[in-house]
Write a protein that holds these residues in place. Structure first.
Motif, PDB file in Angstrom:
ATOM      1  N   HIS A 371       0.835  -1.200   0.000  1.00 30.20           N
ATOM      2  CA  HIS A 371       0.000   0.000   0.000  1.00 30.20           C
ATOM      3  C   HIS A 371       0.869   1.249   0.000  1.00 30.20           C
ATOM      4  O   HIS A 371       2.089   1.177   0.094  1.00 30.20           O
ATOM      5  CB  HIS A 371      -0.917  -0.010   1.227  1.00 30.20           C
ATOM      6  CG  HIS A 371      -2.093  -0.935   1.085  1.00 30.20           C
ATOM      7  ND1 HIS A 371      -3.324  -0.678   1.658  1.00 30.20           N
ATOM      8  CD2 HIS A 371      -2.237  -2.118   0.437  1.00 30.20           C
ATOM      9  CE1 HIS A 371      -4.169  -1.653   1.367  1.00 30.20           C
ATOM     10  NE2 HIS A 371      -3.518  -2.543   0.639  1.00 30.20           N
ATOM     11  N   SER A 372       0.221   2.387  -0.096  1.00 35.42           N
ATOM     12  CA  SER A 372       0.937   3.661  -0.142  1.00 35.42           C
ATOM     13  C   SER A 372       1.672   3.965   1.155  1.00 35.42           C
ATOM     14  O   SER A 372       2.563   4.818   1.173  1.00 35.42           O
ATOM     15  CB  SER A 372      -0.039   4.804  -0.454  1.00 35.42           C
ATOM     16  OG  SER A 372      -1.075   4.860   0.524  1.00 35.42           O
ATOM     17  N   ASP A 373       1.335   3.262   2.254  1.00 34.76           N
ATOM     18  CA  ASP A 373       2.053   3.465   3.503  1.00 34.76           C
ATOM     19  C   ASP A 373       3.335   2.631   3.572  1.00 34.76           C
ATOM     20  O   ASP A 373       4.043   2.646   4.581  1.00 34.76           O
ATOM     21  CB  ASP A 373       1.158   3.149   4.712  1.00 34.76           C
ATOM     22  CG  ASP A 373       0.672   1.699   4.724  1.00 34.76           C
ATOM     23  OD1 ASP A 373       1.074   0.922   3.843  1.00 34.76           O
ATOM     24  OD2 ASP A 373      -0.131   1.353   5.614  1.00 34.76           O
ATOM     25  N   HIS A 375       3.587  -0.627   3.667  1.00 35.99           N
ATOM     26  CA  HIS A 375       3.426  -1.917   4.331  1.00 35.99           C
ATOM     27  C   HIS A 375       2.773  -2.941   3.402  1.00 35.99           C
ATOM     28  O   HIS A 375       2.138  -2.597   2.399  1.00 35.99           O
ATOM     29  CB  HIS A 375       2.607  -1.753   5.612  1.00 35.99           C
ATOM     30  CG  HIS A 375       3.286  -0.929   6.657  1.00 35.99           C
ATOM     31  ND1 HIS A 375       4.489  -1.261   7.221  1.00 35.99           N
ATOM     32  CD2 HIS A 375       2.926   0.256   7.245  1.00 35.99           C
ATOM     33  CE1 HIS A 375       4.854  -0.353   8.110  1.00 35.99           C
ATOM     34  NE2 HIS A 375       3.920   0.581   8.142  1.00 35.99           N
ATOM     35  N   ARG A 392      -3.024  -5.620   7.284  1.00 31.78           N
ATOM     36  CA  ARG A 392      -1.572  -5.647   7.174  1.00 31.78           C
ATOM     37  C   ARG A 392      -1.061  -7.011   7.652  1.00 31.78           C
ATOM     38  O   ARG A 392      -1.531  -7.545   8.669  1.00 31.78           O
ATOM     39  CB  ARG A 392      -0.961  -4.525   8.019  1.00 31.78           C
ATOM     40  CG  ARG A 392       0.554  -4.477   7.999  1.00 31.78           C
ATOM     41  CD  ARG A 392       1.056  -3.305   8.817  1.00 31.78           C
ATOM     42  NE  ARG A 392       2.491  -3.390   9.043  1.00 31.78           N
ATOM     43  CZ  ARG A 392       3.193  -2.529   9.784  1.00 31.78           C
ATOM     44  NH1 ARG A 392       2.551  -1.518  10.377  1.00 31.78           N
ATOM     45  NH2 ARG A 392       4.485  -2.677   9.936  1.00 31.78           N
ATOM     46  N   ASN A 603       6.883   1.080  -1.980  1.00 31.31           N
ATOM     47  CA  ASN A 603       5.473   0.720  -2.126  1.00 31.31           C
ATOM     48  C   ASN A 603       5.264  -0.308  -3.239  1.00 31.31           C
ATOM     49  O   ASN A 603       4.272  -0.278  -3.968  1.00 31.31           O
ATOM     50  CB  ASN A 603       4.611   1.958  -2.390  1.00 31.31           C
ATOM     51  CG  ASN A 603       4.750   3.006  -1.307  1.00 31.31           C
ATOM     52  OD1 ASN A 603       5.173   2.713  -0.203  1.00 31.31           O
ATOM     53  ND2 ASN A 603       4.405   4.238  -1.637  1.00 31.31           N
TER      54      ASN A 603
END
Length: 735
Positions: A371-373, A375, A392, A603
């Motif tokens: 994902h964009s975070d 993780h 996650r 990412n």
């Protein structure tokens, strides 16, 4: 002439085949055109220019193309280039066919066992990681260097050859102890009552899946050295085998329609007019019932010339889900067979999908991705792309933090199963990971569960490669001798083993050579002074190593292990550099400035970057993935793109190195003392001076060379591939 004999070899131009003793090989049409022209001039010396003008009329090609065709012909005719019984090289003059040619023999079409075409005739495709090792997926725990290089992915297993009986006894002993599937409620005990080999041949089999009724398995079969294959089926009860595909191609992993009538898979071939990539991809389908009666040519559903596609899987509504790569990010798309068009199904904004699987009933999709975070998540989707859950993934201590997960649906409703090599794990739909088996003696691909849940397919095998060293003077002397005839004298195996050994590199201040070896069971760093060898590292089970580099003055090594950088001193003590991003490939290390050139994953999107190890900072140099890269001592960065073109990074834009046009290959390159060294498709070792632009052909590389790994002032190091064996085994579950 469409048919003729050369000695005991029957040449069939209508089928592009050479047959000898009831065994046929399919060759590239141009290679056979070269042979036919030589046959028409039998006994006469034909110049390179004459061959090029007649076989490639109206097309501008290099002599390397002709040399590659000659090498293919010699291999097919059993003429190794050293004895030159059939095709003879005349220095600076050309070639001649030194064998009787006969067109009068009447030969019935032989009953043949079709062998794959020579690998040199097809650019080994960027087949996805698990197209050979895990089924039914196109990705699995494999050497990701293969992915980056654009060639067939290889599952690097612990390669100690084991007799099948011993392998089965070992596996049975381990699995009879039982293992647990941990569900969200309580553990469920499952044991293995029987293990049996389904494809024990001299070929390499992979990608096994069950038919929906469980009666057949379908798998790919190809030779040890080549990436071109047929798709086969086998009746599990009768053991009868059926060749499903009519022509040898690069076929990826496959998926059944829910009614079991059709198969879908990806084929790959060289693009006629490559623009952004060498390989073009086709989504195809095959009528399974018809193919059981006679091999079929698949029907093309969709073709991609400027993007990659992989892992097609049939959904319950007769649509096909598959992954497509655009702008270096993977997205899930849906192809409608009835409407003949594709539409977006699901993507991760500012992220990338890694893998997916479809449940047996086709009603649920499991997906892993970044994902964009930054993780790693597991998500459950409907066939329409609606998100049912997103969590996650929580890694236990027994799994490396950046380990990619390629899960398949298991018999447990809430569980998916995946392999890290010698261990099996489950991951819940909520992202919980748990180990479910004792360690195996050899790595396996992702297990594929039977439709009724009482059996599993797995891929097992071994891979054997060695490190060779050659004196540059000896290699250069081969240029004046018979074509590649002095290879045995120019290259020496460093330390022979029957496991994977590769990535050797010279110490800059001593006689030491560091390399990666699996002789202790897992990839570890080893050191040798040319006489004795010793293990330096002690990485955990199922570790993955993606590059190692010496410090400027020796004394320590920087190793990319499990997508993290670790500095190991010669006393085996080490320090780990913890970056926010996975390190996909380590290319170069300057220990004075403590900076490293590497590919990193941001990412899920791979980029070329310069890493500052002291500050743990990242400077992105290129927003796209490269096949290979290196940096000179004065800071010049050179990289090779997917078209195998060389570029030098500059402040404003990258500069194409025109002098190296057509000199690139998947065999990588190195920079040493201001010179760039590489191996071209004709298996020639060459050098290029970065400052003066001087280009030199040094000599021939070994015919089984895998990668060029290092060069110093006097010697060169390379990886050579010796053998690779895979087979499909079935685990009968009980408990």
């Amino acid at each position: 002439m469409q048919h003729y004999w050369i000695g005991d070899f029957f040449i069939d131009l209508s089928r592009n085949q050479i047959t000898h003793h009831n065994t046929s090989q399919t060759l590239a049409p141009k290679a056979l055109a070269v042979l036919t022209y030589l046959a028409e001039q039998q006994g006469k010396v034909v110049s390179q220019d004459e061959l090029l003008d007649n076989v490639w009329a109206g097309t501008v090609v290099s002599p390397n193309t002709l040399q590659r065709s000659i090498a293919q012909l010699r291999k097919a005719l059993g003429d190794d280039g050293k004895t030159q019984v059939l095709i003879k090289t005349h220095a600076k003059k050309g070639y001649s066919l030194e064998c009787e040619v006969c067109t009068e023999k009447v030969a019935e079409e032989p009953t043949t066992q079709v062998l794959p075409v020579d690998a040199a005739s097809v650019d080994a495709a960027p087949v996805d990681a698990a197209s050979v090792d895990a089924a039914p997926v196109d990705t699995a725990p494999v050497d990701t260097a293969s992915m980056a290089d654009g060639h067939e992915p290889v599952l690097k297993t612990a390669k100690v050859p084991v007799k099948l009986g011993a392998m089965i006894i070992t596996l049975c002993a381990m699995f009879m102890a039982g293992f647990h599937y941990f569900s969200s409620s309580k553990p469920v005990h499952i044991s293995v009552s029987e293990i049996r080999a389904l494809t024990a041949t001299d070929y390499k089999e992979s990608g096994g899946i069950y038919s929906p009724d469980g009666q057949f398995i379908v798998f790919s079969r190809y030779s040890d050295a080549l990436c071109i294959n047929h798709i086969w089926a086998k009746n599990i009860e009768t053991q009868e085998e059926f060749q499903l595909t009519k022509n040898l191609r690069v076929y990826g992993a496959h998926s059944f329609s829910s009614d079991g009538n059709k198969l879908t898979f990806i084929t790959q071939d060289q693009c006629d007019k490559p623009i952004t990539q060498k390989m073009c991809y086709q989504l195809v389908s095959l009528d399974f019932t018809q193919a059981l009666s006679a091999p079929q040519s698949p029907t093309v559903l969709m073709e991609c010339k400027n993007s990659e596609i992989r892992k097609p899987m049939w959904l319950n509504n007769n649509d096909i889900a598959l992954l497509q790569k655009r702008s270096d990010a993977w997205k899930l798309i849906r192809y409608s067979v009835s409407q003949g068009e594709s539409t977006p199904l699901y993507h991760l904004p500012d992220g990338s999908i890694n893998d997916f699987d479809v449940s047996n009933d086709g009603k649920k999709i499991a997906l892993t991705g970044f994902h964009s975070d930054g993780h790693y998540y597991i998500e459950m989707l409907t066939p329409k792309g609606e998100v049912l859950s997103s969590h996650r993934i929580e890694y236990p201590n027994s799994v490396a933090p950046h380990r990619l997960i390629y899960p398949n649906f298991s018999p447990m409703a809430d569980q998916l199963i995946f392999s890290t090599g010698r261990r099996l794990f489950t991951v819940t739909q909520q992202g919980k990971v748990a180990e479910i088996s004792l360690p195996l003696d050899q790595p396996i691909g992702v297990p594929v569960v039977h439709p009724q849940g009482q059996k599993m397919l797995a891929i097992k095998g071994h891979y054997d490669s060695d490190v060779v060293i050659g004196a540059l003077d000896d290699v250069a002397n081969m240029v004046t001798q018979t074509e590649q005839g002095a290879q045995a004298d120019a290259y020496t195996v460093l330390h022979r083993s029957n496991v994977a050994e590769d990535s050797a590199t010279f110490s800059p201040d001593s006689q030491l050579i560091a390399y990666i070896s699996e002789r202790s069971g897992d990839p570890q760093v080893w050191l040798t002074d040319g006489n004795k060898t010793r293990q330096l590292s002690s990485f955990a089970m199922d570790s993955e190593v993606f590059g190692l580099k010496w410090a400027n003055h020796g004394g320590s090594l920087l190793v990319n292990v499990n997508r993290s950088l670790t500095r190991i001193r010669l006393d085996a003590q080490g320090d780990t550099y913890t970056f926010d991003y996975p390190i996909e490939r380590l290319f170069q290390w300057d220990s004075v400035s403590n900076t490293a050139l590497a590919q990193i994953s941001i990412n899920g999107i791979v980029k070329l970057a310069l890493l500052n190890l002291d500050q743990l900072s990242v400077h992105v140099l290129l927003d796209s993935q490269v096949v290979w890269a290196d940096r000179s001592a004065d800071g010049q960065v050179v990289y090779m793109d997917k078209m195998h073109r060389f570029w030098r990074l500059a402040s404003l834009e990258a500069q194409h190195l025109d002098a190296l046009q057509a000199q690139g290959s998947r065999k990588r390159f190195v920079i040493n003392n201001g010179a760039l060294y590489g191996i071209n498709e004709a298996l020639q070792l060459w050098s290029y001076q970065l400052d003066t632009g001087e280009f030199t052909i040094i000599g021939a590389a070994p015919s089984n060379v895998d990668y060029l790994t290092d060069v110093n002032a006097t010697h060169v190091l390379m990886d050579i591939k010796l053998s690779s064996k895979k087979e499909v085994v079935e685990l009968i579950l009980g408990g």
